[in-house]
Scaffold this active site. Structure first.
Site, mmCIF file in Angstrom:
data_model
loop_
_atom_site.group_PDB
_atom_site.id
_atom_site.type_symbol
_atom_site.label_atom_id
_atom_site.label_comp_id
_atom_site.label_asym_id
_atom_site.label_seq_id
_atom_site.Cartn_x
_atom_site.Cartn_y
_atom_site.Cartn_z
ATOM 1 N N ASP A 1 43.533 32.104 45.237
ATOM 2 C CA ASP A 1 44.193 32.737 44.095
ATOM 3 C C ASP A 1 45.682 32.900 44.399
ATOM 4 O O ASP A 1 46.134 33.969 44.817
ATOM 5 C CB ASP A 1 43.571 34.106 43.802
ATOM 6 C CG ASP A 1 42.086 34.025 43.491
ATOM 7 O OD1 ASP A 1 41.676 33.037 42.866
ATOM 8 O OD2 ASP A 1 41.338 34.950 43.875
ATOM 9 N N ASP B 1 32.306 33.428 35.230
ATOM 10 C CA ASP B 1 32.528 34.631 36.026
ATOM 11 C C ASP B 1 31.423 35.625 35.691
ATOM 12 O O ASP B 1 31.210 35.957 34.513
ATOM 13 C CB ASP B 1 33.890 35.254 35.708
ATOM 14 C CG ASP B 1 35.053 34.413 36.211
ATOM 15 O OD1 ASP B 1 34.838 33.584 37.125
ATOM 16 O OD2 ASP B 1 36.167 34.578 35.695
#
Length: 266
Positions: free
Chosen positions: A130, A11
């Site tokens: 998600d 990330d």
């Protein structure tokens, strides 16, 4: 039999690799290119980079980082974050990435999945999602799709969205559980299995890996085709080699690398 893949996830925010818990309290972990080289040399099958604030900030992905990674490693990698149109996909692929991951912006414009698959081939288009446990009656699977880093609830059922995305042309689906993200308590096996059983394309388990046994569970209990790891390897507590040794011991087919001194999975 197809080999099961282990994919470190990096990330990226502000040009640095970062990691948090359930998308919050992120800490700096290092330079993305240096970490990419370490994982490539350490036996990773692929890598994935997410520019985690690009969509929320409504800006394009850092192409310079993509180009630097492509020059430094010899394994495939995917890139996601801030991919809003066909032109964005093209820039990412021309910069050296093998796959483009679309998430929040694909929910807003599902047609971009079909456009990308038609232009570049479905093997290049990854749907990232998600999901979070939900009591929303519109979500019969028990999981609702969220977007923009868990900032927005969509009212979309996770399994139905995965099926639709596969029909549109997504060649792979990454199931990143919001509930498990960063906890290192294990993958959310239920939703991963439900999606793996519902779609005809590879499914990647993501969010929650804390030890090699969790990765094995993703393959044996959740029927995933690949597993994303992050904190457990970023901290140095475990290596890709240890993960693959555990997979091999459990009978999970995986790509084995061998050093010159002894036959040993790394």
């Amino acid at each position: 039999m197809l080999k099961k893949r282990v994919i470190p996830c990096l990330d990226v925010r502000g040009g640095r690799v970062t990691k948090g818990v359930r998308f919050q309290n992120n800490v700096d972990l290092g330079d993305p290119v240096e970490m990419a080289v370490r994982y490539s040399d350490g036996g990773a099958d692929e890598l994935v980079f997410y520019d985690i604030t690009a969509s929320a900030e409504r800006r394009p992905i850092d192409i310079g980082m993509v180009e630097a990674v492509a020059k430094a490693i010899r394994i495939p990698f995917a890139v996601g974050g801030g991919v809003a149109a066909l032109g964005d996909m093209e820039r990412v692929i021309l910069a050296g990435a093998e796959k483009v991951s679309v998430n929040s912006l694909a929910v807003a414009n599902p047609g971009m999945i079909a456009e990308g698959a038609a232009e570049f081939g479905r093997q290049c288009i990854v749907l990232g999602m998600d999901p979070v446990r939900s009591g929303n009656p519109r979500c019969p699977s028990g999981y609702e799709v969220t977007t923009r880093g868990f900032r927005e609830f969509t009212g979309m059922d996770a399994v139905e969205w995965a099926k639709r995305a596969a029909d549109l042309g997504a060649g792979e689906i990454v199931v990143n559980s919001v509930d498990a993200d960063g906890t290192r308590a294990g993958f959310e096996l239920e939703i991963t299995r439900k999606i793996a059983e519902a779609v005809p394309v590879p499914v990647v388990a993501s969010g929650g890996a804390g030890c090699p046994a969790h990765v094995v569970e993703a393959f044996t209990a959740a029927k995933a085709d690949a597993a994303i790891v992050a904190g457990m390897v970023h901290t140095g507590e475990y290596t890709i080699r240890q993960v693959k040794e555990a997979m091999h011991a459990a009978g999970v087919p995986t790509r084995l690398c061998f050093d010159s001194r002894r036959a040993m999975a790394i």
